[in-house]
Design an enzyme around this catalytic site. Structure first.
Site, mmCIF file in Angstrom:
data_model
loop_
_atom_site.group_PDB
_atom_site.id
_atom_site.type_symbol
_atom_site.label_atom_id
_atom_site.label_comp_id
_atom_site.label_asym_id
_atom_site.label_seq_id
_atom_site.Cartn_x
_atom_site.Cartn_y
_atom_site.Cartn_z
ATOM 1 N N ARG A 94 -19.840 0.207 -11.710
ATOM 2 C CA ARG A 94 -18.763 0.917 -12.395
ATOM 3 C C ARG A 94 -18.970 0.899 -13.907
ATOM 4 N NH1 ARG A 94 -13.496 0.865 -8.950
ATOM 5 N NH2 ARG A 94 -14.378 0.523 -6.893
ATOM 6 N N SER B 253 -1.597 -3.235 9.567
ATOM 7 C CA SER B 253 -1.942 -2.638 8.280
ATOM 8 C C SER B 253 -2.711 -1.338 8.470
ATOM 9 C CB SER B 253 -2.787 -3.629 7.471
ATOM 10 O OG SER B 253 -3.248 -3.066 6.270
ATOM 11 N N LYS C 186 -3.570 -10.431 11.905
ATOM 12 C CA LYS C 186 -3.438 -9.046 11.460
ATOM 13 C C LYS C 186 -4.146 -8.095 12.419
ATOM 14 C CE LYS C 186 -7.565 -8.342 8.595
ATOM 15 N NZ LYS C 186 -8.312 -9.518 8.986
ATOM 16 N N SER D 43 -3.645 6.864 -2.704
ATOM 17 C CA SER D 43 -4.034 7.304 -4.044
ATOM 18 C C SER D 43 -5.356 8.045 -4.116
ATOM 19 C CB SER D 43 -4.090 6.090 -4.980
ATOM 20 O OG SER D 43 -5.061 5.165 -4.531
ATOM 21 N N HIS E 188 2.325 5.388 -5.762
ATOM 22 C CA HIS E 188 1.880 6.703 -6.230
ATOM 23 C C HIS E 188 2.894 7.795 -5.880
ATOM 24 C CE1 HIS E 188 -2.145 5.479 -7.587
ATOM 25 N NE2 HIS E 188 -2.044 4.570 -6.627
ATOM 26 N N THR F 11 5.592 0.706 -8.760
ATOM 27 C CA THR F 11 5.001 0.342 -10.039
ATOM 28 C C THR F 11 5.756 0.998 -11.185
ATOM 29 O OG1 THR F 11 2.960 0.313 -11.339
ATOM 30 C CG2 THR F 11 3.378 2.286 -10.044
ATOM 31 N N LYS G 83 2.655 3.843 -13.582
ATOM 32 C CA LYS G 83 2.075 5.158 -13.313
ATOM 33 C C LYS G 83 3.060 6.247 -13.777
ATOM 34 C CE LYS G 83 -1.248 3.586 -9.929
ATOM 35 N NZ LYS G 83 -1.213 2.161 -10.304
ATOM 36 N N THR H 294 3.975 -15.568 -16.821
ATOM 37 C CA THR H 294 4.849 -15.118 -17.904
ATOM 38 C C THR H 294 5.493 -13.790 -17.530
ATOM 39 O OG1 THR H 294 3.478 -16.233 -19.541
ATOM 40 C CG2 THR H 294 4.923 -14.494 -20.340
#
Length: 624
Positions: A158, A271, A290, A323, A351, A395, A398, A428
């Site tokens: 990347r 999942s 799972k 996404s 999203h 979130t 976004k 924090t």
């Protein structure tokens, strides 16, 4: 001693081999006997007595190969004749076996040897470990470089481009060279809220009043009125009893799933195959059993659920908008299956929040668009899809344009996560300016339909233009425009060419974010992209596709299709979710309603690109 009995004793005595089943040991013994007796399990009695972690070990026996972590082979020694056993006993008194507590343990018949030290070498007060060995230290740097070389070899390494988005020139940015202006087409600041004057002003005011930092964890000095207000806004948005804010949604997903499913006795997690890494991480950390079901495959999911009684705690984890593909989770059907089999649902709306539903609560709200439009924000709508979802995660980083993540659920569940989740307790908290900006953004998008209307109309126009050019777009009903390339190296080349030759930034997406062979460019139109910008993008993609010889939609069709491109439409609809025969989540009548609402509220729905572009600029850009 019978060899099987010897190995059985070894299995009980050694904490390493205790993890190896007797069936495997039986097979090992049979292999040894067929080759000439137990003696063939090692090269000599002396070698059998040596510990796999002791200095000087050189044995290459089948037993040691099978149990490479085991520092004991004493029982196999006693399986030999009396003479060999006597010789082995004499040798065992010499270094380095004398320093190994595991070998002593086997001689004494103890089933509970002392644990090794952290380095994997047993500690001994009688003979302390020497560090004067000539053995080379592990090559840490070499290991790092080897891992990176593998990434370079498979073209999945990347590269991060230096992109500096300009608030006053949205959706444009400058590169490392401040004079080099590019148009960004892949930002997750989907609605441009990061530069919204209402949001920026709220953050500035909080910065002046409360300063830059939070001061600590929520438990110590980091719990403020702005945190409580933000959580109240989020709970109201999703029509839930409570909400809890985290430093990111990755942390929210990981902390919530791991904490919740480790607290539920014998919990089983189901999942979706395309779930985000944050949910996968949470599932791993939970330690729960799972099952992974094929993407949006309700039959497969039900088959897995049916294996367990209703009394077994179960959690179904899935997303509303995926996404990288833009496909949509089948929320109504999954909620129905959860009810049928006694499961709870964990819906990731990351999203989708801000962009779907009349108030921006996400896809679950969008399913009940009319009822949600009429009902006051925060009021529960009995029987609605939002009312059937147990846990929503989202979130702030976004569509809301800030940073942070959250969950919304029942008061008791939220309080349990608040009280037990390390990812919440020991970090924090979000700083006051972040909280203030998030509150302002949520409130703004709860009222304004302008940004959603413009984004969705621009998405439709771009998808139509790309279809006309036979540029292969992974079919989906959402705002994401994934352009299929199908090769990691050429996807990177396409991204580089767009940036260097056309001043257009679209990042390439490769493994492990998407499967090998499904590499793509991920485009996200925003309210600020003008028709001229869109025309330049389509022209640039045409140029890049021609130069690199990339496959068009018709090419994928001839090859049988891939991830929805060039595939049977019925199969594609099953895969992408949403409603059968409905191409976009934002339907025509909903867009018309959003436009009429904004016309009545503001008198217009203006498209205001940051930079006025002359005809000459457009012509010049096309000729590049």
């Amino acid at each position: 001693m019978d060899p099987i009995k010897a190995m059985s004793f070894l299995n009980r005595a050694c904490p390493y081999l205790a993890r190896t089943g007797m069936t495997a040991l039986q097979g090992l013994a049979d292999a040894g006997l067929s080759g000439g007796g137990v003696r063939t399990l090692s090269t000599s009695a002396v070698e059998q007595a040596r510990c796999g972690v002791c200095p000087g070990h050189t044995g290459q026996s089948a037993l040691l190969a099978k149990a490479s972590e085991c520092p004991v082979v004493g029982p196999s020694i006693r399986a030999n004749d009396a003479a060999a056993a006597a010789k082995a006993a004499k040798t065992a008194q010499q270094a380095p076996v004398a320093a190994c507590p595991y070998a002593k343990c086997v001689d004494s018949g103890s089933a509970n040897p002392p644990p090794p030290s952290k380095g994997g070498v047993a500690a001994s007060a009688a003979a302390p470990v020497s560090h004067d060995s000539q053995e080379a230290v592990f090559d840490y740097e070499g290991q790092y470089q080897a891992k990176l070389a593998k990434k370079h070899e498979d073209k999945s390494y990347r590269y991060f481009n230096n992109i500096n988005r300009l608030a006053g020139r949205y959706p444009q940015a400058h590169t490392a060279n401040a004079s080099n202006i590019v148009t960004v087409w892949c930002s997750n600041d989907y609605l441009g809220q990061s530069k919204n004057p209402v949001v920026v002003e709220a953050m500035k005011n909080a910065l002046d009043m409360y300063g830059a930092g939070a001061g600590g964890t929520r438990n110590i000095a980091g719990n403020s009125a702005l945190h409580l207000r933000l959580e109240a806004e989020l709970a109201s948005l999703h029509r839930m009893e409570a909400a809890l804010v985290f430093s990111s949604c990755f942390v929210a997903n990981d902390a919530t799933i791991s904490t919740l499913c480790s607290a539920l006795p014998d919990c089983v997690i189901f999942s979706d195959k395309m779930n985000h890494a944050s949910m996968i991480q949470g599932i791993r950390h939970s330690g729960a059993r799972k099952h992974v079901f094929n993407h949006n495959d309700l039959g497969h999911l039900e088959q897995l659920l049916a294996q367990y009684p209703r009394s077994t705690p179960k959690l179904i984890a899935f997303e509303s908008v995926y996404s990288m593909s833009g496909t949509v989770g089948r929320i109504p059907e999954i909620c129905a299956l959860a009810k049928k089999y006694g499961a709870i649902t964990f819906l990731d709306e990351v999203h989708a929040v801000g962009m779907y539903g009349p108030h921006g609560a996400g896809v679950a709200e969008h399913y009940d668009y009319e009822a949600s439009f009429r009902a006051p924000v925060g009021q529960r709508i009995a029987g609605s899809l939002m009312d059937q979802v147990d846990i929503v995660t989202g979130t702030l980083g976004k569509a809301f344009g800030i940073v942070g993540g959250y969950i919304a659920a029942s008061s008791s569940l939220v309080d349990m996560i608040r009280s037990y989740a390390p990812g919440f307790i020991f970090t924090t908290s979000l700083p006051p300016p972040i909280n203030a900006g998030a509150v302002a953004s949520i409130q703004y998008l709860s009222e304004s339909q302008r940004e959603r209307f413009l984004q969705q109309t621009h998405v439709r126009q771009l998808k139509s233009d790309l279809a006309s050019a036979a540029i292969p777009v992974v079919p989906n009903p959402s705002h994401i425009v994934p352009v299929l390339v199908g090769d990691a190296e050429r996807a990177k080349m396409a991204s580089d060419m767009l940036l260097t030759e056309h001043n257009i930034y679209v990042q390439s997406i490769n493994y492990p974010t998407v499967p090998v062979g499904e590499e793509r460019l991920r485009i996200t139109p925003s309210p600020g992209h003008s028709p001229a910008m869109r025309a330049r993008l389509v022209g640039a993609l045409e140029s890049v596709w021609n130069k690199l010889g990339l496959r068009r939609t018709t090419d994928w069709e001839r090859e049988g299709g891939r991830c929805g491109v060039g595939e049977n439409r019925a199969n594609s609809e099953e895969h992408v979710g949403w409603k059968r025969g409905v191409e976009y989540m934002w339907e025509d009548h909903q867009l018309n309603q959003a436009r009429d609402y904004e016309m009545a509220r503001k008198g217009a729905v203006p498209i205001t690109p940051a930079i006025p572009e002359t005809v000459q600029q457009i012509i010049s850009a096309t000729m590049v």
